[in-house]
Design an enzyme around this catalytic site. Structure first.
Site, PDB file in Angstrom:
ATOM      1  N   ASP A  16      53.577 123.301   5.341  1.00 52.21           N
ATOM      2  CA  ASP A  16      52.326 123.995   5.049  1.00 52.21           C
ATOM      3  C   ASP A  16      51.331 124.044   6.288  1.00 52.21           C
ATOM      4  O   ASP A  16      50.425 123.146   6.259  1.00 52.21           O
ATOM      5  CB  ASP A  16      51.756 123.352   3.690  1.00 52.21           C
ATOM      6  CG  ASP A  16      50.689 124.317   3.130  1.00 52.21           C
ATOM      7  OD1 ASP A  16      50.619 125.322   3.210  1.00 52.21           O
ATOM      8  OD2 ASP A  16      49.824 123.659   2.478  1.00 52.21           O
ATOM      9  N   GLU A  89      50.244 135.814   4.180  1.00 52.18           N
ATOM     10  CA  GLU A  89      49.358 136.024   3.047  1.00 52.18           C
ATOM     11  C   GLU A  89      48.599 137.433   3.024  1.00 52.18           C
ATOM     12  O   GLU A  89      48.199 137.894   4.136  1.00 52.18           O
ATOM     13  CB  GLU A  89      48.191 134.955   2.997  1.00 52.18           C
ATOM     14  CG  GLU A  89      47.300 135.079   1.558  1.00 52.18           C
ATOM     15  CD  GLU A  89      47.090 133.733   0.963  1.00 52.18           C
ATOM     16  OE1 GLU A  89      46.510 133.858  -0.003  1.00 52.18           O
ATOM     17  OE2 GLU A  89      47.684 132.693   1.383  1.00 52.18           O
ATOM     18  N   LYS A 125      52.659 136.261   0.505  1.00 49.47           N
ATOM     19  CA  LYS A 125      51.829 135.675  -0.420  1.00 49.47           C
ATOM     20  C   LYS A 125      50.801 136.415  -1.024  1.00 49.47           C
ATOM     21  O   LYS A 125      49.927 137.131  -0.383  1.00 49.47           O
ATOM     22  CB  LYS A 125      51.183 134.490   0.356  1.00 49.47           C
ATOM     23  CG  LYS A 125      52.181 133.434   0.545  1.00 49.47           C
ATOM     24  CD  LYS A 125      51.302 132.336   1.413  1.00 49.47           C
ATOM     25  CE  LYS A 125      50.883 131.181   0.381  1.00 49.47           C
ATOM     26  NZ  LYS A 125      50.148 130.038   1.126  1.00 49.47           N
ATOM     27  N   THR A 149      50.493 132.661  -5.161  1.00 47.49           N
ATOM     28  CA  THR A 149      49.805 131.635  -4.745  1.00 47.49           C
ATOM     29  C   THR A 149      48.616 131.587  -5.433  1.00 47.49           C
ATOM     30  O   THR A 149      48.315 132.299  -6.532  1.00 47.49           O
ATOM     31  CB  THR A 149      49.428 131.653  -3.263  1.00 47.49           C
ATOM     32  OG1 THR A 149      48.851 130.397  -2.797  1.00 47.49           O
ATOM     33  CG2 THR A 149      48.592 132.699  -2.727  1.00 47.49           C
ATOM     34  N   PHE A 171      49.323 124.876  -7.484  1.00 49.20           N
ATOM     35  CA  PHE A 171      48.874 123.877  -6.647  1.00 49.20           C
ATOM     36  C   PHE A 171      48.457 122.552  -7.431  1.00 49.20           C
ATOM     37  O   PHE A 171      47.436 122.479  -7.975  1.00 49.20           O
ATOM     38  CB  PHE A 171      47.326 124.589  -6.239  1.00 49.20           C
ATOM     39  CG  PHE A 171      47.371 125.804  -5.237  1.00 49.20           C
ATOM     40  CD1 PHE A 171      48.493 126.370  -4.745  1.00 49.20           C
ATOM     41  CD2 PHE A 171      46.372 125.985  -4.326  1.00 49.20           C
ATOM     42  CE1 PHE A 171      48.614 127.457  -3.896  1.00 49.20           C
ATOM     43  CE2 PHE A 171      46.539 126.831  -3.446  1.00 49.20           C
ATOM     44  CZ  PHE A 171      47.518 127.466  -3.151  1.00 49.20           C
TER      45      PHE A 171
END
Length: 315
Positions: A16, A89, A125, A149, A171
Site C-alpha cells: 500500500d 484511483e 479504485k 475502496t 478499511f
C-alpha cells in the site's frame, strides 16, 4: 520463516504505497495507490521529477488530465517492480457521479493501454458509494476491473458483490479508529485487539458471507494500524499493507496461522442478503461509523487531490 513469508502462504500480500522504490525488498504480488499516497511520494526528492515530467509533457491541458497522466506514470513504474496488479484511483470528487466516474475510469485505462499495459494488470479504485458501485458494475461489464475502496459497512460489501466487482477494500484501521475514539476512556485495547478488533470482525463477516454464498469478488483488507490486525486476517484473499508494517512482519518470527477459512465459511448458517438503492442507503445511514468514515475518507482524498493540483500548478 518470518511472519511476512508465513502470511504469503495464506494470503496475497499487496503493498500500500506510491513509493515504488521500496517495493522490491518485500516482493508483494500487487500494489495499491491513492491520491494521499501519490501526494506523499511526489513531495520526496526522488519522485519530484515524475511530477515535473507529467506537467511538462501535458502543459496547457486541464489539470484533471495531467493528474491522470501522473497517476498512470506512477502505476507503470510500480508495474515494472511487481508481477501482479496496480490499483489507481478515480478522483474522489466524482464519488457521487456515476457517469463521470465511468468516463474517468475509461480514460485512465486508455492511458495504461497506450503504454502497453493490459487491462488485467490494472484495478480502477472507486469509492463505495451507491453511485460508485453502479459505475463499477458498468465498468466490469466492459472488462475494466474495479477495486471498491472506502468500504466500512456490510451493506457496501453486499452491494459490491451484487455488482460483480473484482475486488473490495474494507478499511480495518479506520473502523478501529472510530470505535476507539467513540469509546474514549472506556476503550480496552487488550480486549479489543486481534480477533476482537472491530475492523477485523467487519472483514471476517464480509469474507464469510462471500465464501458462503459463492460470491467471487475478492476481499482485500486495508488500512492497518498494527500487526495484530494483519495476523488476525491471515487467510483473507488479499491484504494491502504499508511498507512500515511489511517491514515489521519481515522482522518478526512469531508463529502465524490461518485465521480466515473459506472452506469453513461454506458450512456456516449465514442468510443471503441483497440491497436495492433505497435499502442500501437506509442500511448505510443506520451505521453511524460507516456513514462518518465514508464521508471523512472522501473529504480527505478530495483535499489531497487539491493539494496535488496545487503542486502541479507550481511545477
Amino acid at each position: 520463516m518470518n511472519q511476512l513469508d508465513a502470511l504469503k502462504q495464506f494470503t496475497t500480500v499487496v503493498a500500500d504505497t506510491g513509493d515504488f522504490k521500496q517495493l522490491a525488498q518485500f516482493q508483494p504480488q500487487d500494489a495499491t495507490t491513492n491520491p494521499s499516497l501519490i501526494l506523499k511520494a511526489v513531495q520526496k526528492s526522488e519522485y519530484a521529477p515524475l511530477l515535473a515530467d507529467a506537467v511538462s509533457a501535458h502543459r496547457g491541458e486541464p489539470l484533471d488530465v495531467v493528474m491522470d497522466h501522473l497517476l498512470v506514470r506512477f502505476g507503470c513504474e510500480i508495474l515494472n517492480t511487481i508481477p501482479g496488479r496496480v490499483s489507481t484511483e478515480v478522483d474522489a470528487r466524482l464519488s457521487f457521479d456515476t457517469a463521470s466516474t465511468v468516463a474517468r475510469a475509461r480514460r485512465i485505462m486508455a492511458l495504461y493501454e497506450a503504454k502497453g499495459i493490459s487491462r488485467e494488470r490494472v484495478l480502477i479504485k472507486i469509492a463505495s458509494t451507491w453511485e460508485g458501485i453502479q459505475a463499477a458494475a458498468e465498468l466490469e461489464r466492459e472488462g475494466i476491473r474495479c477495486n471498491l475502496t472506502l468500504l466500512f459497512a456490510f451493506c457496501q460489501a453486499v452491494a459490491c458483490g451484487q455488482a460483480k466487482v473484482q475486488l473490495i477494500s474494507p478499511f480495518v484501521g479506520r473502523i478501529y479508529d472510530w470505535y476507539k475514539k467513540s469509546a474514549g476512556s472506556a476503550w480496552d485495547e487488550a480486549a479489543q485487539s486481534g480477533a476482537n478488533d472491530p475492523g477485523v470482525q467487519s472483514v471476517r463477516a464480509i469474507f464469510n458471507h462471500y465464501k458462503k454464498h459463492g460470491i467471487p469478488t475478492e476481499v482485500m483488507g486495508a488500512s492497518f494500524r498494527n500487526m495484530a490486525q494483519i495476523t488476525a486476517l491471515a487467510g483473507c484473499d488479499l491484504l494491502t499493507i504499508s511498507p512500515e508494517l511489511l517491514a515489521q512482519l519481515a522482522a518478526s518470527d512469531a508463529p502465524l496461522g490461518l485465521a480466515l477459512d473459506a472452506a469453513a465459511a461454506q458450512g456456516m448458517d449465514l442468510p443471503a442478503v441483497s440491497y436495492d438503492e433505497a435499502s442500501f442507503r437506509l442500511a448505510l445511514n443506520e451505521d453511524a461509523m460507516a456513514t462518518e468514515k465514508l464521508a471523512e475518507g472522501i473529504r480527505a482524498f478530495c483535499a489531497d487531490a487539491l493539494k496535488l493540483e496545487a503542486l502541479m500548478k507550481k511545477a
